[in-house]
Design an enzyme around this catalytic site. Structure first.
Site, PDB file in Angstrom:
ATOM      1  N   ALA A  80      27.970 -54.419  -1.836  1.00 34.11           N
ATOM      2  CA  ALA A  80      27.607 -53.005  -1.643  1.00 34.11           C
ATOM      3  C   ALA A  80      26.120 -52.739  -1.889  1.00 34.11           C
ATOM      4  CB  ALA A  80      28.460 -52.115  -2.537  1.00 34.11           C
TER       5      ALA A  80
ATOM      6  N   ASP B  18      13.024 -56.321  -3.441  1.00 39.17           N
ATOM      7  CA  ASP B  18      11.743 -56.637  -4.083  1.00 39.17           C
ATOM      8  C   ASP B  18      11.811 -57.958  -4.846  1.00 39.17           C
ATOM      9  OD1 ASP B  18      10.604 -54.389  -3.029  1.00 39.17           O
ATOM     10  OD2 ASP B  18      10.635 -53.223  -4.892  1.00 39.17           O
TER      11      ASP B  18
ATOM     12  N   ASN C 248      25.067 -62.777  -0.797  1.00 39.26           N
ATOM     13  CA  ASN C 248      25.883 -61.668  -0.297  1.00 39.26           C
ATOM     14  C   ASN C 248      25.747 -60.557  -1.339  1.00 39.26           C
ATOM     15  OD1 ASN C 248      27.701 -59.807   0.528  1.00 39.26           O
ATOM     16  ND2 ASN C 248      29.400 -61.234   0.844  1.00 39.26           N
TER      17      ASN C 248
ATOM     18  N   TYR D 285      38.597 -58.444   4.371  1.00 42.09           N
ATOM     19  CA  TYR D 285      37.946 -59.625   3.779  1.00 42.09           C
ATOM     20  C   TYR D 285      38.805 -60.887   3.798  1.00 42.09           C
ATOM     21  CZ  TYR D 285      34.701 -56.025   2.271  1.00 42.09           C
ATOM     22  OH  TYR D 285      33.813 -54.987   2.264  1.00 42.09           O
TER      23      TYR D 285
ATOM     24  N   PRO E 124      28.722 -57.301  -6.225  1.00 41.36           N
ATOM     25  CA  PRO E 124      29.914 -56.651  -6.772  1.00 41.36           C
ATOM     26  C   PRO E 124      31.161 -56.774  -5.911  1.00 41.36           C
ATOM     27  CG  PRO E 124      28.306 -55.013  -6.029  1.00 41.36           C
ATOM     28  CD  PRO E 124      27.613 -56.351  -6.004  1.00 41.36           C
ATOM     29  N   ASN E 125      32.261 -57.010  -6.597  1.00 45.67           N
ATOM     30  CA  ASN E 125      33.614 -57.056  -6.017  1.00 45.67           C
ATOM     31  C   ASN E 125      33.916 -58.317  -5.203  1.00 45.67           C
ATOM     32  OD1 ASN E 125      34.413 -54.377  -6.986  1.00 45.67           O
ATOM     33  ND2 ASN E 125      32.887 -53.636  -5.523  1.00 45.67           N
TER      34      ASN E 125
ATOM     35  N   GLU F 123      21.164 -64.316   4.224  1.00 41.15           N
ATOM     36  CA  GLU F 123      22.087 -63.235   3.856  1.00 41.15           C
ATOM     37  C   GLU F 123      23.436 -63.494   4.543  1.00 41.15           C
ATOM     38  OE1 GLU F 123      20.979 -59.605   5.833  1.00 41.15           O
ATOM     39  OE2 GLU F 123      22.060 -58.363   4.418  1.00 41.15           O
TER      40      GLU F 123
ATOM     41  N   ARG G 160      41.133 -57.586  -2.818  1.00 41.25           N
ATOM     42  CA  ARG G 160      40.508 -56.403  -2.217  1.00 41.25           C
ATOM     43  C   ARG G 160      40.682 -56.414  -0.691  1.00 41.25           C
ATOM     44  NH1 ARG G 160      33.957 -57.016  -1.595  1.00 41.25           N
ATOM     45  NH2 ARG G 160      34.186 -54.799  -1.211  1.00 41.25           N
TER      46      ARG G 160
ATOM     47  N   ARG H 154      31.342 -51.661  11.252  1.00 36.36           N
ATOM     48  CA  ARG H 154      31.993 -50.799  10.250  1.00 36.36           C
ATOM     49  C   ARG H 154      31.247 -49.462  10.121  1.00 36.36           C
ATOM     50  NH1 ARG H 154      33.206 -54.271   5.053  1.00 36.36           N
ATOM     51  NH2 ARG H 154      34.469 -52.419   4.612  1.00 36.36           N
TER      52      ARG H 154
ATOM     53  N   HIS I  68      27.441 -61.873   5.132  1.00 39.07           N
ATOM     54  CA  HIS I  68      28.473 -60.857   4.966  1.00 39.07           C
ATOM     55  C   HIS I  68      29.764 -61.399   5.541  1.00 39.07           C
ATOM     56  CE1 HIS I  68      25.684 -58.027   3.412  1.00 39.07           C
ATOM     57  NE2 HIS I  68      24.863 -58.327   4.405  1.00 39.07           N
TER      58      HIS I  68
ATOM     59  N   HIS J 161      23.326 -52.181   0.913  1.00 37.76           N
ATOM     60  CA  HIS J 161      23.015 -50.926   1.593  1.00 37.76           C
ATOM     61  C   HIS J 161      22.220 -49.944   0.730  1.00 37.76           C
ATOM     62  CE1 HIS J 161      25.976 -52.903   3.980  1.00 37.76           C
ATOM     63  NE2 HIS J 161      26.921 -52.702   3.095  1.00 37.76           N
TER      64      HIS J 161
ATOM     65  N   SER K 140      32.494 -59.735   6.309  1.00 37.19           N
ATOM     66  CA  SER K 140      32.932 -58.870   7.406  1.00 37.19           C
ATOM     67  C   SER K 140      31.770 -58.622   8.363  1.00 37.19           C
ATOM     68  CB  SER K 140      33.435 -57.525   6.847  1.00 37.19           C
ATOM     69  OG  SER K 140      32.365 -56.814   6.248  1.00 37.19           O
TER      70      SER K 140
HETATM   71  C1  DQA Z   1      30.200 -57.221   2.330  1.00 42.39           C
HETATM   72  C2  DQA Z   1      30.036 -55.942   3.166  1.00 42.39           C
HETATM   73  C3  DQA Z   1      29.584 -54.790   2.296  1.00 42.39           C
HETATM   74  O1  DQA Z   1      29.435 -53.614   3.092  1.00 42.39           O
HETATM   75  C4  DQA Z   1      30.607 -54.503   1.228  1.00 42.39           C
HETATM   76  O2  DQA Z   1      30.162 -53.478   0.366  1.00 42.39           O
HETATM   77  C5  DQA Z   1      30.995 -55.716   0.452  1.00 42.39           C
HETATM   78  C6  DQA Z   1      31.121 -56.996   1.150  1.00 42.39           C
HETATM   79  C7  DQA Z   1      30.774 -58.372   3.168  1.00 42.39           C
HETATM   80  O3  DQA Z   1      30.701 -59.515   2.683  1.00 42.39           O
HETATM   81  O4  DQA Z   1      31.316 -58.163   4.254  1.00 42.39           O
HETATM   82  O5  DQA Z   1      31.302 -55.645  -0.726  1.00 42.39           O
HETATM   83  O6  DQA Z   1      28.915 -57.628   1.883  1.00 42.39           O
END
Ligand code: DQA
Length: 144
Positions: A76, A86, A73, A22, A9-10, A97, A17, A106, A99, A79, A101
């Site tokens: 959110a 699963d 990635n 980011y 998401p996002n 994986e 954003r 954080r 990320h 977490h 950031s």
């Molecule tokens: C993220 C870090 C996550 O905590 C956050 O919710 C994101 C982006 C990152 O790519 O840094 O949406 O996965």
């Protein structure tokens, strides 16, 4: 070698954003980076983005037997999502994986990653280049 890149998401809001966290590069820039990396490395790279947890689970399940490796990635859902953890365990496809950031620097709620528990490697805090690094890592370790 076929690699599926999954974004949660996002991630489609990159460039809009929180640019201080980011960066200013857009989601379109990320797609271009993936395509460039695929061409440069002679790989097949497909990208899937969804804002919905169940859709991400469905896409991971659909990858079973179809791709050699994945980059994820979960955003959110990193977490919170035992369902994505699963699904990754179920298909057992080598997954890195990513990320954008540095989540470890954080808020404390970003320090735990459920999907990460099923991943072979994690790249954090490298900006969009982290996706390129993840693809190179998978090519090096699982390339054929
Ligand atoms: C993220 C870090 C996550 O905590 C956050 O919710 C994101 C982006 C990152 O790519 O840094 O949406 O996965």
């Amino acid at each position: 070698m076929k690699i599926l890149v999954i974004n949660g998401p996002n991630i489609n809001m990159l460039g809009i954003r929180e640019p201080g966290i980011y960066g200013k590069n857009t989601f379109a820039d990320l797609l271009a980076l993936l395509e460039e990396t695929a061409q440069a490395e002679g790989l097949e790279v497909e990208q899937y983005q969804s804002n919905h947890e169940g859709d991400l689970v469905d896409r991971i399940q659909a990858a079973y037997g179809k791709v050699d490796a994945m980059v994820i990635n979960p955003a959110a859902y990193t977490h919170t999502s035992i369902a994505i953890l699963d699904a990754l365990k179920a298909v057992a496809i080598p997954t890195v994986e990513v990320h954008i950031s540095n989540v470890d620097a954080r808020e404390p709620f970003r320090h735990i990653s459920y999907p990460g528990m099923a991943c072979v490697h994690t790249i954090k805090g490298q900006g969009l280049d982290g996706y390129r690094q993840a693809i190179l890592w998978l090519k090096e370790h699982y390339g054929k």
